[in-house]
Design a protein around this motif. Structure first.
Motif, PDB file in Angstrom:
ATOM      1  N   GLY A 138      37.124  35.353  36.354  1.00 32.89           N
ATOM      2  CA  GLY A 138      36.399  36.477  36.804  1.00 32.89           C
ATOM      3  C   GLY A 138      35.766  37.269  35.683  1.00 32.89           C
ATOM      4  N   ASP A 140      36.174  40.116  34.666  1.00 37.54           N
ATOM      5  CA  ASP A 140      37.036  41.201  34.078  1.00 37.54           C
ATOM      6  C   ASP A 140      37.966  40.252  33.189  1.00 37.54           C
ATOM      7  OD1 ASP A 140      38.479  39.525  36.029  1.00 37.54           O
ATOM      8  OD2 ASP A 140      39.391  41.179  36.865  1.00 37.54           O
ATOM      9  N   HIS A 144      41.044  34.481  39.027  1.00 35.89           N
ATOM     10  CA  HIS A 144      40.866  35.043  40.479  1.00 35.89           C
ATOM     11  C   HIS A 144      41.016  33.902  41.420  1.00 35.89           C
ATOM     12  CE1 HIS A 144      38.272  38.994  39.876  1.00 35.89           C
ATOM     13  NE2 HIS A 144      38.840  38.461  38.843  1.00 35.89           N
ATOM     14  N   THR A 156      36.465  36.270  46.439  1.00 33.55           N
ATOM     15  CA  THR A 156      37.701  36.502  46.079  1.00 33.55           C
ATOM     16  C   THR A 156      38.921  37.001  46.960  1.00 33.55           C
ATOM     17  OG1 THR A 156      36.851  37.188  43.823  1.00 33.55           O
ATOM     18  CG2 THR A 156      38.917  37.916  44.288  1.00 33.55           C
ATOM     19  N   ARG A 158      42.266  37.227  45.936  1.00 30.24           N
ATOM     20  CA  ARG A 158      43.421  37.740  45.245  1.00 30.24           C
ATOM     21  C   ARG A 158      43.030  37.646  43.589  1.00 30.24           C
ATOM     22  NH1 ARG A 158      48.813  35.356  45.710  1.00 30.24           N
ATOM     23  NH2 ARG A 158      48.550  34.808  43.424  1.00 30.24           N
ATOM     24  N   LYS A 159      43.263  38.966  43.063  1.00 30.38           N
ATOM     25  CA  LYS A 159      42.959  38.747  41.466  1.00 30.38           C
ATOM     26  C   LYS A 159      44.453  38.659  40.974  1.00 30.38           C
ATOM     27  CE  LYS A 159      39.344  42.016  41.283  1.00 30.38           C
ATOM     28  NZ  LYS A 159      38.718  43.266  40.833  1.00 30.38           N
ATOM     29  N   THR A 160      44.813  37.578  40.112  1.00 29.13           N
ATOM     30  CA  THR A 160      45.886  37.288  39.382  1.00 29.13           C
ATOM     31  C   THR A 160      46.120  38.423  38.023  1.00 29.13           C
ATOM     32  OG1 THR A 160      45.354  35.587  37.795  1.00 29.13           O
ATOM     33  CG2 THR A 160      45.681  34.877  40.208  1.00 29.13           C
ATOM     34  N   ASP A 161      47.293  38.092  37.604  1.00 29.23           N
ATOM     35  CA  ASP A 161      47.443  38.870  36.182  1.00 29.23           C
ATOM     36  C   ASP A 161      47.469  37.922  34.795  1.00 29.23           C
ATOM     37  OD1 ASP A 161      49.715  37.368  36.727  1.00 29.23           O
ATOM     38  OD2 ASP A 161      51.576  38.965  36.696  1.00 29.23           O
TER      39      ASP A 161
END
Length: 196
Positions: A138, A140, A144, A156, A158-161
């Motif tokens: 993504g 950021d 994602h 999207t 979910r965003k992952t870590d």
């Protein structure tokens, strides 16, 4: 002699009856010479006269017509078919006019079938179908998880870590395009391997 005298008129009446029956079955039309010429001219001026047998004789799309779309998802090879009301911009058009108006309504679509009641189009897209998951970097800098929920675009989920900076150069380049997974279990397993 009597026998022959009875047979002769009987044959005559029998032949007359057969002739009358034939005339009843195949009625003949008797027109004045001028009317016959007008009828012949109308038959040869018919718009269908110059079209091949089996040709679609519909001229323009109907306001009540339908659009039958086949979407081909290039990354996974699947396709989906949708039938919807023909957009207003495509009603009342001949095939040639519809083909020139189609790019403004559906860029990249090609007409594969045409009639007044239904227009068939095919469209190819570079995203996978809704049965797949995509892991992509993504804006950021994080990975994602995306999915095709509406059949036409990725969003999207979910965003992952997982930070893209932790990944090697080849992996990072692969995630800029997006990595496709067939099911969520395979995706989650892959994410666990990245986290460890």
């Amino acid at each position: 002699m009597f026998d022959q005298a009875v047979r002769s008129p009987l044959r005559f009446f029998l032949a007359a009856a057969v002739l009358a029956a034939m005339l009843c079955l195949f009625p003949a039309r008797v027109d004045a010479p001028e009317q016959a010429q007008v009828i012949a001219a109308e038959q040869t001026a018919s718009p269908a006269a110059d079209r091949p047998v089996g040709a679609d004789l519909s001229e323009r799309t109907s306001a009540d017509g339908f659009l039958h779309r086949t979407l081909y998802y290039a990354p996974c090879g699947h396709s989906v078919q949708r039938r919807e009301k023909l957009p207003a911009q495509l009603t009342g058009l001949s095939r040639a006019a519809l083909e020139s108006a189609l790019p403004g309504v559906m860029p990249g679509a090609a007409v594969t079938g045409f009639s007044a009641d239904e227009v068939d189009v095919a469209l190819s897209t570079d995203i996978p179908c809704p049965l797949h998951w995509v892991l992509r970097g993504g804006e950021d800098g994080m990975l994602h998880i995306l999915q095709n929920r509406d059949g036409e675009s990725l969003e999207t989920v979910r965003k992952t870590d997982v930070d893209m900076q932790r990944l090697g150069g080849e992996e990072r380049a692969a995630f800029l395009e997006g990595k496709i997974f067939d099911d969520v279990q395979a995706l989650e397993g892959y994410l666990e391997s990245l986290s460890s």
